[in-house]
Design a protein around this motif. Structure first.
Motif, PDB file in Angstrom:
ATOM      1  N   PHE A 127       7.451  11.487  -0.952  1.00  0.00           N
ATOM      2  CA  PHE A 127       6.817  10.986   0.264  1.00  0.00           C
ATOM      3  C   PHE A 127       6.330  12.149   1.108  1.00  0.00           C
ATOM      4  O   PHE A 127       6.836  13.265   1.018  1.00  0.00           O
ATOM      5  CB  PHE A 127       7.823  10.202   1.120  1.00  0.00           C
ATOM      6  CG  PHE A 127       8.385   8.981   0.465  1.00  0.00           C
ATOM      7  CD1 PHE A 127       7.818   7.743   0.696  1.00  0.00           C
ATOM      8  CD2 PHE A 127       9.495   9.054  -0.357  1.00  0.00           C
ATOM      9  CE1 PHE A 127       8.338   6.615   0.101  1.00  0.00           C
ATOM     10  CE2 PHE A 127      10.021   7.933  -0.953  1.00  0.00           C
ATOM     11  CZ  PHE A 127       9.444   6.699  -0.722  1.00  0.00           C
ATOM     12  N   THR A 179       3.527   8.407   3.755  1.00  0.00           N
ATOM     13  CA  THR A 179       2.719   8.113   2.572  1.00  0.00           C
ATOM     14  C   THR A 179       3.558   8.270   1.314  1.00  0.00           C
ATOM     15  O   THR A 179       4.204   9.303   1.117  1.00  0.00           O
ATOM     16  CB  THR A 179       1.501   9.060   2.491  1.00  0.00           C
ATOM     17  OG1 THR A 179       0.749   8.962   3.699  1.00  0.00           O
ATOM     18  CG2 THR A 179       0.615   8.699   1.308  1.00  0.00           C
ATOM     19  N   LEU A 180       3.571   7.238   0.499  1.00  0.00           N
ATOM     20  CA  LEU A 180       4.194   7.303  -0.824  1.00  0.00           C
ATOM     21  C   LEU A 180       3.204   7.989  -1.755  1.00  0.00           C
ATOM     22  O   LEU A 180       2.105   7.483  -1.995  1.00  0.00           O
ATOM     23  CB  LEU A 180       4.527   5.896  -1.322  1.00  0.00           C
ATOM     24  CG  LEU A 180       5.003   5.745  -2.756  1.00  0.00           C
ATOM     25  CD1 LEU A 180       6.312   6.501  -2.978  1.00  0.00           C
ATOM     26  CD2 LEU A 180       5.178   4.270  -3.116  1.00  0.00           C
ATOM     27  N   ASN A 181       3.570   9.153  -2.254  1.00  0.00           N
ATOM     28  CA  ASN A 181       2.660   9.911  -3.117  1.00  0.00           C
ATOM     29  C   ASN A 181       2.508   9.243  -4.474  1.00  0.00           C
ATOM     30  O   ASN A 181       3.418   8.574  -4.959  1.00  0.00           O
ATOM     31  CB  ASN A 181       3.165  11.345  -3.306  1.00  0.00           C
ATOM     32  CG  ASN A 181       3.224  12.105  -1.991  1.00  0.00           C
ATOM     33  OD1 ASN A 181       2.400  11.909  -1.120  1.00  0.00           O
ATOM     34  ND2 ASN A 181       4.208  12.972  -1.858  1.00  0.00           N
ATOM     35  N   GLU A 182       1.362   9.443  -5.087  1.00  0.00           N
ATOM     36  CA  GLU A 182       1.137   8.914  -6.433  1.00  0.00           C
ATOM     37  C   GLU A 182       1.971   9.699  -7.434  1.00  0.00           C
ATOM     38  O   GLU A 182       2.237  10.877  -7.261  1.00  0.00           O
ATOM     39  CB  GLU A 182      -0.347   9.016  -6.788  1.00  0.00           C
ATOM     40  CG  GLU A 182      -1.227   8.073  -5.972  1.00  0.00           C
ATOM     41  CD  GLU A 182      -2.664   8.117  -6.424  1.00  0.00           C
ATOM     42  OE1 GLU A 182      -2.949   8.749  -7.455  1.00  0.00           O
ATOM     43  OE2 GLU A 182      -3.507   7.518  -5.736  1.00  0.00           O
ATOM     44  N   ILE A 206       8.744  -1.116  -7.067  1.00  0.00           N
ATOM     45  CA  ILE A 206       8.113  -0.348  -8.145  1.00  0.00           C
ATOM     46  C   ILE A 206       8.716  -0.802  -9.472  1.00  0.00           C
ATOM     47  O   ILE A 206       9.937  -0.855  -9.629  1.00  0.00           O
ATOM     48  CB  ILE A 206       8.333   1.175  -7.974  1.00  0.00           C
ATOM     49  CG1 ILE A 206       7.754   1.656  -6.632  1.00  0.00           C
ATOM     50  CG2 ILE A 206       7.667   1.936  -9.123  1.00  0.00           C
ATOM     51  CD1 ILE A 206       7.978   3.135  -6.377  1.00  0.00           C
ATOM     52  N   LYS A 259       0.843  -1.192   0.000  1.00  0.00           N
ATOM     53  CA  LYS A 259       0.000   0.000   0.000  1.00  0.00           C
ATOM     54  C   LYS A 259       0.882   1.247   0.000  1.00  0.00           C
ATOM     55  O   LYS A 259       2.082   1.190   0.212  1.00  0.00           O
ATOM     56  CB  LYS A 259      -0.915  -0.011   1.222  1.00  0.00           C
ATOM     57  CG  LYS A 259      -1.888  -1.190   1.235  1.00  0.00           C
ATOM     58  CD  LYS A 259      -2.791  -1.122   2.448  1.00  0.00           C
ATOM     59  CE  LYS A 259      -3.768  -2.299   2.452  1.00  0.00           C
ATOM     60  NZ  LYS A 259      -4.635  -2.296   3.640  1.00  0.00           N
ATOM     61  N   ASN A 260       0.247   2.397  -0.193  1.00  0.00           N
ATOM     62  CA  ASN A 260       1.006   3.646  -0.224  1.00  0.00           C
ATOM     63  C   ASN A 260       1.280   4.198   1.167  1.00  0.00           C
ATOM     64  O   ASN A 260       2.094   5.090   1.330  1.00  0.00           O
ATOM     65  CB  ASN A 260       0.242   4.698  -1.038  1.00  0.00           C
ATOM     66  CG  ASN A 260       0.297   4.383  -2.517  1.00  0.00           C
ATOM     67  OD1 ASN A 260       0.990   3.475  -2.923  1.00  0.00           O
ATOM     68  ND2 ASN A 260      -0.428   5.136  -3.321  1.00  0.00           N
ATOM     69  N   GLU A 261       0.576   3.701   2.195  1.00  0.00           N
ATOM     70  CA  GLU A 261       0.699   4.246   3.543  1.00  0.00           C
ATOM     71  C   GLU A 261       1.445   3.293   4.456  1.00  0.00           C
ATOM     72  O   GLU A 261       1.150   2.107   4.508  1.00  0.00           O
ATOM     73  CB  GLU A 261      -0.696   4.526   4.106  1.00  0.00           C
ATOM     74  CG  GLU A 261      -0.697   5.467   5.279  1.00  0.00           C
ATOM     75  CD  GLU A 261      -2.103   5.884   5.655  1.00  0.00           C
ATOM     76  OE1 GLU A 261      -2.697   5.226   6.523  1.00  0.00           O
ATOM     77  OE2 GLU A 261      -2.608   6.875   5.082  1.00  0.00           O
ATOM     78  N   TYR A 306       5.253   8.619 -10.175  1.00  0.00           N
ATOM     79  CA  TYR A 306       6.699   8.392 -10.184  1.00  0.00           C
ATOM     80  C   TYR A 306       7.201   8.922 -11.529  1.00  0.00           C
ATOM     81  O   TYR A 306       6.609   8.637 -12.568  1.00  0.00           O
ATOM     82  CB  TYR A 306       7.037   6.899 -10.055  1.00  0.00           C
ATOM     83  CG  TYR A 306       6.160   6.129  -9.095  1.00  0.00           C
ATOM     84  CD1 TYR A 306       5.914   6.604  -7.811  1.00  0.00           C
ATOM     85  CD2 TYR A 306       5.581   4.922  -9.473  1.00  0.00           C
ATOM     86  CE1 TYR A 306       5.111   5.893  -6.929  1.00  0.00           C
ATOM     87  CE2 TYR A 306       4.784   4.208  -8.604  1.00  0.00           C
ATOM     88  CZ  TYR A 306       4.544   4.699  -7.321  1.00  0.00           C
ATOM     89  OH  TYR A 306       3.755   3.992  -6.460  1.00  0.00           O
TER      90      TYR A 306
END
Length: 198
Positions: free
Chosen positions: A35, A17-20, A110, A6-8, A22
């Protein structure tokens, strides 16, 4: 070690949180992910980042950290932005990331094909701090301008005799507004230069 899909990611008193989104610049081979860290007060535990190729080879990277700012005024909750930049290796399909804080680690992968091509630049280490400072100063300028415009509007509602008595103040207000507009333009130019990278 926790495998995270997950992103969190939750740490002690902290959520990262990994932001949307890349991004990768194919011409300069600069790639980046971003992040956001939300924590209660400033933590003594630093966030550590690690990147490896799918073969397990360590990858050099540059971590750009923003200034921790309160979520709201007088809030104990602090928000910090991070940009992680690195060169995209030519011999790997998957990038293995690890984030560690306070003895807790999250691993995630990723696919390099998920990186969107974008004209991003290699950024200076102070990029986020300087950007925040310029944006904050512009917000202050805008608030000052609004207060002056409100004062001017109130003067315009006065009788002609009252307006005449305020002529000097009207001149001062108009000069102050022109100066604020110029200061905002200067800061916007500084932001443009900052975005050009190093």
């Amino acid at each position: 070690m926790t495998l995270n899909t997950k992103n969190e990611m939750s740490f002690k008193d902290t959520i990262v949180t990994l932001n949307e989104g890349y991004y990768w610049n194919g011409e300069t081979n600069v790639a980046q992910i971003t992040f956001k860290e939300v924590c209660i007060a400033e933590s003594n535990d630093k966030i550590e980042f690690d990147i490896k190729t799918d073969a397990g080879n360590e990858m050099p990277m540059s971590l750009i950290k923003g200034k921790a700012i309160p979520e709201e005024e007088d809030s104990m909750v602090l928000i910090t932005d991070y940009i992680l930049q690195f060169g995209m290796p030519s011999d790997t399909y998957y990038l293995k990331f690890k984030i560690t804080k306070g003895g807790i680690s999250y691993d995630f992968i990723i696919d390099y094909r998920d990186f969107e091509k974008k004209d991003i630049k290699e950024l200076d280490n102070n990029y986020l701090v300087e950007k925040q400072a310029l944006n904050n100063e512009n917000e202050t300028f805008k608030a000052q301008k609004k207060a002056l415009e409100d004062e001017l509007a109130n003067i315009n509602k006065m009788s002609e005799e009252e307006k005449k008595a305020k002529e000097t103040r009207v001149t001062e207000i108009n000069q102050a507004i022109v100066k604020i507009d110029n200061d905002i333009k200067v800061n916007m130019h500084k932001l443009e230069v900052l975005e050009e990278g190093i």
